[in-house]
Enzyme design. Sequence first.
Site, PDB file in Angstrom:
ATOM      1  N   SER A 142       0.846  -1.189   0.000  1.00 50.33           N
ATOM      2  CA  SER A 142       0.000   0.000   0.000  1.00 50.33           C
ATOM      3  C   SER A 142       0.882   1.239   0.000  1.00 50.33           C
ATOM      4  O   SER A 142       1.995   1.221   0.551  1.00 50.33           O
ATOM      5  CB  SER A 142      -0.902   0.029   1.242  1.00 50.33           C
ATOM      6  OG  SER A 142      -1.632   1.242   1.307  1.00 50.33           O
ATOM      7  N   TYR A 153      -1.774   0.115  10.422  1.00 49.30           N
ATOM      8  CA  TYR A 153      -1.831  -0.411   9.052  1.00 49.30           C
ATOM      9  C   TYR A 153      -0.614   0.056   8.260  1.00 49.30           C
ATOM     10  O   TYR A 153       0.009  -0.723   7.522  1.00 49.30           O
ATOM     11  CB  TYR A 153      -3.123   0.059   8.394  1.00 49.30           C
ATOM     12  CG  TYR A 153      -3.246  -0.270   6.919  1.00 49.30           C
ATOM     13  CD1 TYR A 153      -3.437  -1.584   6.493  1.00 49.30           C
ATOM     14  CD2 TYR A 153      -3.196   0.738   5.953  1.00 49.30           C
ATOM     15  CE1 TYR A 153      -3.563  -1.881   5.145  1.00 49.30           C
ATOM     16  CE2 TYR A 153      -3.319   0.448   4.608  1.00 49.30           C
ATOM     17  CZ  TYR A 153      -3.503  -0.862   4.201  1.00 49.30           C
ATOM     18  OH  TYR A 153      -3.617  -1.157   2.865  1.00 49.30           O
TER      19      TYR A 153
END
Length: 258
Positions: A142, A153
């Site tokens: 990501s 995250y």
Amino acid sequence: MTARARFAGKVLVVTGAAQGIGRGVAEGAAAEGGRVLFVDRAPFVDEVAAAADGETAGFVADLESPAGASAAMAAAIARFGGFDILINGVGGAIRMRPFDAFEPAQIEAEIRRSLMPTLWCCHAALPHFLARGGGTIVNISSNATRGIYRVPYSAAKGGVNALTQSLAMEYAGRNIRVVATAPGGTEAPPRRVPRNPEGETAQERAWMAEVVDQVTHSALLKRYGTIAEQVAPILFLASDEAAYITGTVLPVAGGDLG
């Protein structure tokens, strides 16, 4: 089969294949001639695999554990006689909130969701790749290694990037390529299984709106991408067209490098 057949004669294991980008990747690889094991913990992964073009199978596994990852690789060997390519698609932020608002258990859950499945699957696949003399791993990371309201995250995906680069260096001499893409914000159909089964509060929805604004503003193209725009570079990196690429984390985020 499409006009292209980049995966003819290849077997792929695609994780996170029941929904979203992972599903698009698995379906795309099968349409291009690959034999594909769709892996997901969602029980409807069998249904998704059965509806895809080509020779496919579904397998249900919880990849947050080493046992689940090992079972998935064993299933590919049992079903197809082995595999050539592993695409790790499991992950996704469970919650969006300022870091100080995260509880310790929530932080651990984010790391388990977005780092450990990729780590365990790479570890489980390596013995097979070493025995057969090579293979390819594509990790879906990501660009949110820099962003707001998702620090755990971000840390997990930073780990995926480090894993990608270190594995590539360590195993290049054994004919194993390891690469990754770093998707940005991506428009996707509603999930059949939500990332956060507890649902969202009004405050969490407000934080999520701020995240959407940040992601859109940070992208040079000022928009979210599509599933197809994420699938295409992943399949390229998985294919023999990318045979001289390893250790690379490719941003696919409309110009936002994360």
